[in-house]
Write an enzyme that holds these catalytic residues in place. Sequence first.
Site, PDB file in Angstrom:
ATOM      1  NE  ARG A  31     -10.375  -9.826 -26.797  1.00 65.52           N
ATOM      2  CZ  ARG A  31     -10.594  -8.793 -27.591  1.00 65.52           C
ATOM      3  NH1 ARG A  31      -9.820  -7.729 -27.500  1.00 65.52           N
ATOM      4  NH2 ARG A  31     -11.581  -8.810 -28.478  1.00 65.52           N
ATOM      5  CE  LYS A 191     -21.961 -27.199 -32.763  1.00 73.50           C
ATOM      6  NZ  LYS A 191     -20.883 -27.462 -31.792  1.00 73.50           N
ATOM      7  CB  THR A 248     -22.460 -30.722 -29.940  1.00 73.98           C
ATOM      8  OG1 THR A 248     -21.628 -30.425 -31.058  1.00 73.98           O
ATOM      9  CG2 THR A 248     -22.332 -29.593 -28.940  1.00 73.98           C
TER      10      THR A 248
END
Length: 333
Positions: A31, A191, A248
């Site tokens: 964008r 997660k 993560t």
Amino acid sequence: MQIGVIGSGSFGSSLGVLLADKGYDVTIWGRNSGLIQEINENHRNEKYLPGIDLPKNLKGSTSLEEAVKDKDMIVSAPPSHAITDILKEIKSFLPEKAPIVSASKGIENGSLRLVSEIFEAELPGKFHSRLSYLSGPSFAKELVKRVPTIVSIASKNEATARRVQEIFSFTYFRTYWTPDVVGVEVGGSLKNVIAIAAGVSDGLGFGQNTRAALITRGLTEISRLGVKLGADPLTFLGPSGMGDLILTCCGDASRNRTVGFRLGKGESLDSILGGMVEVAEGVKTAKSGFELSQKLGIEMAITTEVYKMLYEHKNPKEVVRDLMGRDLKREGL
């Protein structure tokens, strides 16, 4: 081969770099006109991938139609909350025979839909056999440095899974295909919630023992929800389950772990999110994950406590106290 990538954030851009490295012509949509101009003129994306030279065969566009129309494969990597609106806009000019690969992770607030359910609801049935989902331990900033990485490619259609696997596989990027779309989606979404909890633990100054406990018990509740939804429990031992969860929860580049770490240090959620360049999907997923567990009658203690911390302003120290003070039970339950 002409490939369109929807989403010019770090992960969408890194997948675009990978595919361009393989020699494909890649058009990436975003964008931000200034960012797209920078990609086209300077071959850089300093906002999301600072210091990285982008391949010359990767170009940017602010037109979704240009990025998608007549392409041989579409990769969708926007934040999960933006997917519905984007699909409504592009479905009239999606190529009917091109594989569509979703790399977004999350559970939609309100509807409680997995990303795969959003795609199947918003796109006509003629596209459904072309859908696939990419997930696994893959930090964007390492991927663009060509660090060896593995991921899962999930699709209900074996031919589609194998085709996408072939297109993505490269010298530093190995893919494994699976028919378990639900398992890959649930693992990739939840997660991020567990990573917030792990970050809180680190921010409070707890050690490796506590982090290992959160990862272990987090995997248990992710599996519990996934199996309830029809997933294969073995999926959660693979790249999109245990692999992505460990990365993560432990990696310094994890946005979700960073949110938790700063919460553990006493910062407010509004302050943390206000200063972030990219979306931490776990914040929204904590709400939808909690609501889905309540709807299905599944106990998910860590997800519940993260939800209370984010949306009911529960003190992080009280979260740890309540998790440790739960009723004793048999392992695996």
